[in-house]
Design a protein around this motif. Sequence first.
Motif, PDB file in Angstrom:
ATOM      1  N   THR A 152      -5.808   6.782  -0.009  1.00  0.00           N
ATOM      2  CA  THR A 152      -4.581   6.844  -0.636  1.00  0.00           C
ATOM      3  C   THR A 152      -3.885   5.454  -0.667  1.00  0.00           C
ATOM      4  O   THR A 152      -2.935   5.254  -1.307  1.00  0.00           O
ATOM      5  CB  THR A 152      -3.974   7.651   0.388  1.00  0.00           C
ATOM      6  N   SER A 208      -2.967  10.703  11.090  1.00  0.00           N
ATOM      7  CA  SER A 208      -2.713  11.019   9.739  1.00  0.00           C
ATOM      8  C   SER A 208      -3.738  10.745   8.904  1.00  0.00           C
ATOM      9  O   SER A 208      -3.802  11.291   7.626  1.00  0.00           O
ATOM     10  CB  SER A 208      -1.475   9.850   9.436  1.00  0.00           C
ATOM     11  N   CYS A 268       6.184   5.187   6.393  1.00  0.00           N
ATOM     12  CA  CYS A 268       5.957   6.202   5.409  1.00  0.00           C
ATOM     13  C   CYS A 268       6.325   7.402   5.940  1.00  0.00           C
ATOM     14  O   CYS A 268       6.058   7.882   7.250  1.00  0.00           O
ATOM     15  CB  CYS A 268       4.778   5.989   4.637  1.00  0.00           C
ATOM     16  N   PHE A 269       6.397   8.643   5.052  1.00  0.00           N
ATOM     17  CA  PHE A 269       6.615  10.111   5.454  1.00  0.00           C
ATOM     18  C   PHE A 269       5.442  10.414   6.489  1.00  0.00           C
ATOM     19  O   PHE A 269       5.627  11.007   7.546  1.00  0.00           O
ATOM     20  CB  PHE A 269       6.676  10.732   4.297  1.00  0.00           C
ATOM     21  N   GLY A 270       4.208  10.110   5.966  1.00  0.00           N
ATOM     22  CA  GLY A 270       2.945  10.745   6.763  1.00  0.00           C
ATOM     23  C   GLY A 270       2.811   9.947   8.129  1.00  0.00           C
ATOM     24  O   GLY A 270       2.502  10.761   8.971  1.00  0.00           O
ATOM     25  N   VAL A 271       3.086   8.893   8.219  1.00  0.00           N
ATOM     26  CA  VAL A 271       3.003   8.079   9.488  1.00  0.00           C
ATOM     27  C   VAL A 271       4.074   8.456  10.413  1.00  0.00           C
ATOM     28  O   VAL A 271       3.889   8.910  11.743  1.00  0.00           O
ATOM     29  CB  VAL A 271       3.083   6.597   9.174  1.00  0.00           C
ATOM     30  N   ALA A 308       4.012   6.395  -1.551  1.00  0.00           N
ATOM     31  CA  ALA A 308       4.542   5.433  -0.553  1.00  0.00           C
ATOM     32  C   ALA A 308       3.875   4.175  -0.693  1.00  0.00           C
ATOM     33  O   ALA A 308       4.311   2.800  -0.495  1.00  0.00           O
ATOM     34  CB  ALA A 308       4.245   6.049   0.739  1.00  0.00           C
ATOM     35  N   THR A 309       2.559   4.229  -0.960  1.00  0.00           N
ATOM     36  CA  THR A 309       1.845   3.046  -0.914  1.00  0.00           C
ATOM     37  C   THR A 309       1.838   2.320  -2.062  1.00  0.00           C
ATOM     38  O   THR A 309       2.026   1.095  -2.247  1.00  0.00           O
ATOM     39  CB  THR A 309       0.024   3.186  -0.706  1.00  0.00           C
ATOM     40  N   PHE A 357      -0.618  14.327   2.004  1.00  0.00           N
ATOM     41  CA  PHE A 357      -1.233  13.592   0.786  1.00  0.00           C
ATOM     42  C   PHE A 357      -2.812  13.418   1.049  1.00  0.00           C
ATOM     43  O   PHE A 357      -3.397  13.367  -0.072  1.00  0.00           O
ATOM     44  CB  PHE A 357      -0.583  12.279   0.358  1.00  0.00           C
ATOM     45  N   VAL A 358      -3.107  13.208   2.313  1.00  0.00           N
ATOM     46  CA  VAL A 358      -4.630  12.956   2.513  1.00  0.00           C
ATOM     47  C   VAL A 358      -5.561  14.353   2.246  1.00  0.00           C
ATOM     48  O   VAL A 358      -6.183  14.264   1.526  1.00  0.00           O
ATOM     49  CB  VAL A 358      -4.608  12.337   4.046  1.00  0.00           C
ATOM     50  N   ALA A 380       3.002   0.643   5.777  1.00  0.00           N
ATOM     51  CA  ALA A 380       3.635   1.980   5.687  1.00  0.00           C
ATOM     52  C   ALA A 380       3.210   2.500   7.109  1.00  0.00           C
ATOM     53  O   ALA A 380       3.693   3.704   7.558  1.00  0.00           O
ATOM     54  CB  ALA A 380       2.623   2.892   4.805  1.00  0.00           C
ATOM     55  N   CYS A 421      -1.194   7.244  -2.593  1.00  0.00           N
ATOM     56  CA  CYS A 421      -0.129   7.458  -2.338  1.00  0.00           C
ATOM     57  C   CYS A 421       1.003   7.002  -2.897  1.00  0.00           C
ATOM     58  O   CYS A 421       0.998   6.061  -3.117  1.00  0.00           O
ATOM     59  CB  CYS A 421      -0.063   7.554  -0.808  1.00  0.00           C
ATOM     60  N   CYS A 463      -1.962  13.728   7.133  1.00  0.00           N
ATOM     61  CA  CYS A 463      -0.802  13.472   6.046  1.00  0.00           C
ATOM     62  C   CYS A 463      -1.337  14.623   4.962  1.00  0.00           C
ATOM     63  O   CYS A 463      -2.423  14.376   4.432  1.00  0.00           O
ATOM     64  CB  CYS A 463      -0.817  12.026   5.535  1.00  0.00           C
TER      65      CYS A 463
HETATM   66  S1  SF4 Z   1       0.438   6.004   2.971  1.00  0.00           S
HETATM   67 FE1  SF4 Z   1       0.817   8.099   2.157  1.00  0.00          FE
HETATM   68  S2  SF4 Z   1      -0.947   9.100   2.308  1.00  0.00           S
HETATM   69 FE2  SF4 Z   1      -0.966   7.533   3.936  1.00  0.00          FE
HETATM   70  S3  SF4 Z   1      -0.005   8.379   5.783  1.00  0.00           S
HETATM   71 FE3  SF4 Z   1       1.735   7.397   4.229  1.00  0.00          FE
HETATM   72  S4  SF4 Z   1       2.637   9.073   3.100  1.00  0.00           S
HETATM   73 FE4  SF4 Z   1       0.473   9.583   3.834  1.00  0.00          FE
END
Ligand code: SF4
Length: 282
Positions: free
Chosen positions: A161, A72, A12-15, A191-192, A97-98, A260, A189, A95
């Motif tokens: 998340t 993250s 995902c974006f955050g990772v 993404a999840t 979102f976190v 993710a 999130c 992240c």
């Molecule tokens: S799953 Fe969502 S909250 Fe967790 S790192 Fe990825 S983008 Fe961020």
Amino acid sequence: MDVIIAKHAGVCFGVKRAIDLAFTAARNYRNHVYTIGPLIHNPQVVKQLREAGVIVKEGIEDIAEGTVIFRSHGVPRHLAEKAREKGLQIVDATCPFVKRAHGFARFLSRKGYLVIVVGDQSHPEVKSLKSYVEGEAMVVSSPGELADWAGRRKVGVVAQTTQSLEKFREIVAICLEKAREVRVYNTICDATALRQREALDLAHKVDCIIVIGGHKSANTKRLAEICRRILGDTYHVERVEELNSSWFSGKGRIGVVGGASTPGWVIEEVVKGLRRMVSQGS
Ligand code: SF4
């Protein structure tokens, strides 16, 4: 035999952001670069980072100098403060979102709400989220845990998340019965949620499903859990060597989903191995 790969399988974006920040830090900083615990729950990526010079330490007390990367999942507040006190250079890969969830938890506690965190007590993200609550917090991992709870007048709910929306809804429903005022921030999130929806959808269409990702990755384990409820033939693997040809015998359609925190190249390796195994068996 068809192999159907979920559209959003993989990081995902955050990772991705955390991995990029860590490799950049390893390249650009001359001092030692550390993470407290693994950067993400994926052993293959952690190995690559180690080779690039990013060292995993157990705690902040093990780091005397250099650069520390906040992972993250975020780190507990006291730990971030300690890193600053020690004069460490900080790369904050938490992240966004976190961080947003941290903000809601703090806001709710400041407004006098008992903060209920829907999540796993032992997960690093929950530990970090809880540390931003300035009053009382309760971590609830299943609706059953609230069966004997007496309730409270003002309750605020946030989630780890990677929690499932279904569980979050059930816990919120109980809060509505037991509290006079309930304020809810859905911090699950996208993404999840997206990966969970796709996994659920795929589980209805295939005969067997392979969930790829770290065995310690909460979001990957959750994907496997969701698929298993629909499809008994659900297998969670971390690497290609874990595939077992007997899983695919007599199956017409195989679904593949990735957590993710699972890099694309790991998914490709597993899919290649899977296709090889299937073609040898046919
Ligand atoms: S799953 Fe969502 S909250 Fe967790 S790192 Fe990825 S983008 Fe961020």
